[in-house]
Design an enzyme around this catalytic site. Structure first.
Site, mmCIF file in Angstrom:
data_model
loop_
_atom_site.group_PDB
_atom_site.id
_atom_site.type_symbol
_atom_site.label_atom_id
_atom_site.label_comp_id
_atom_site.label_asym_id
_atom_site.label_seq_id
_atom_site.Cartn_x
_atom_site.Cartn_y
_atom_site.Cartn_z
ATOM 1 N N PRO A 131 21.516 -25.153 -33.808
ATOM 2 C CA PRO A 131 21.042 -25.869 -34.995
ATOM 3 C C PRO A 131 19.749 -25.262 -35.528
ATOM 4 O O PRO A 131 18.746 -25.182 -34.809
ATOM 5 C CB PRO A 131 20.809 -27.300 -34.483
ATOM 6 C CG PRO A 131 21.499 -27.361 -33.156
ATOM 7 C CD PRO A 131 21.476 -25.977 -32.616
ATOM 8 N N GLU A 132 19.801 -24.825 -36.773
ATOM 9 C CA GLU A 132 18.612 -24.344 -37.462
ATOM 10 C C GLU A 132 18.408 -25.254 -38.673
ATOM 11 O O GLU A 132 19.003 -26.329 -38.736
ATOM 12 C CB GLU A 132 18.789 -22.869 -37.858
ATOM 13 C CG GLU A 132 19.110 -21.991 -36.646
ATOM 14 C CD GLU A 132 19.333 -20.530 -36.985
ATOM 15 O OE1 GLU A 132 18.847 -20.081 -38.027
ATOM 16 O OE2 GLU A 132 20.005 -19.843 -36.196
#
Length: 277
Positions: free
Chosen positions: A2-3
């Site tokens: 997750p960015e």
DNA sequence: ATAAGGCCCTGACCGC
DNA sequence: TGCGGTCAGGGCCTTA
């Protein structure tokens, strides 16, 4: 992993499901997941609070709660927040469970256990070291050039530094450098004003497109390490030009994508579109 | 101040 | 089939 686009997707999808609901009960199964306060205090304190607002800073999810608290969630590598029925049994990887008063429950799940959760009235202390928010007016070609100036570390390593720009991780760093035509190992301080302008535009573009496609889900040959709150995958992986495409043709010039390690991270680039200088 | 390396973790994968 | 070894990787910490 997750960015920024994945976290933004989380916030947007969780907001309508959580808004107004109250935490009826909380359980912590892996105390280290709670960064602050200690796990017992966290469980006692969060129970009874109501979700009031929803935001994001870099890769940090900011869930505003009653009594002036903020629940901060960082998913790191493999963290997930899933909305499940209120009586759902916590799985082996559920480390924090919030049973809500609306008949549902919020499960924090994380096989690698790298993710962290804070409950605080001072969120700014957790976020203090973050650089500019890349989709805000604070992030400009000039601010990026200033952050890279005189730095000898590889530009890829600097993009992963959350003090340079908040929210970029391994996927979007590789994609942005490819889009900008910059070799990932080039020292940050060697980028001229034009290169900084192109890199700035590329970062904004890949993050914006990532959000539009609801993030990148990578599975199959690796961990399924990002799923949306309802369990569905994102779609930006279909747009990846270089990330985890080693040996496959560059979509722009057909040169095989190369791989190298920078800052202990897999780095993917096109040797032709991103020449070393 | 900056850069580099170790650490936390465990599922997936590989070779035998 | 089973088993041991290796890899991945964000952020924080230590070291130089």
């Amino acid at each position: 992993m997750p960015e920024l686009p994945e976290v933004e997707t989380y916030v947007r999808e969780l907001a309508p499901q959580l808004a107004g609901s109250r935490v009826a009960a909380a359980q912590v199964f892996w105390p280290r997941t709670i960064a602050a306060p200690d796990a017992d205090t966290f469980a006692a304190c969060v129970a009874g609070l109501r979700f009031t607002s929803f935001g994001r800073r870099g890769k940090f999810m900011l869930l505003g709660m009653s009594d002036d608290y903020t629940l901060i969630v960082h998913l790191r590598m493999t963290g997930k927040l899933l909305m499940l029925p209120g009586n759902a049994t916590p799985g082996a990887h559920t480390h924090v469970l919030l049973v809500l008063d609306n008949g549902r429950s919020l499960h924090y799940m994380d096989p690698r256990k790298f993710g962290r959760i804070w409950l605080t009235r001072r969120p700014e202390t957790v976020l203090a070291k973050l650089g500019p928010e890349p989709l805000s007016d604070d992030f400009t070609p000039v601010s990026l050039a200033h952050a890279l100036a005189r730095r000898r570390a590889a530009v890829k390593a600097l993009l992963l530094d959350q003090a340079v720009v908040a929210g970029v991780g391994n996927i979007y760093a590789d994609e942005a450098l490819h889009r900008a035509g910059i070799h990932p190992a080039q020292p940050g301080g060697d980028l001229d004003a034009t290169a900084c302008q192109e890199l700035h535009a590329a970062i904004v573009a890949v993050l914006t497109e990532g959000i539009a496609r609801q993030g990148s889900s990578l599975g199959g040959s690796g961990l399924q390490n990002y799923l949306r709150p309802g369990g569905a995958p994102g779609g930006f992986q279909e747009e990846h030009q270089v990330f985890r495409r080693t040996g496959l043709p560059c979509p722009r010039c057909a040169t095989p994508i190369a791989r190298m390690v920078i800052a202990q991270r897999s780095t993917h680039f096109c040797p032709s579109c991103q020449p070393a200088r």
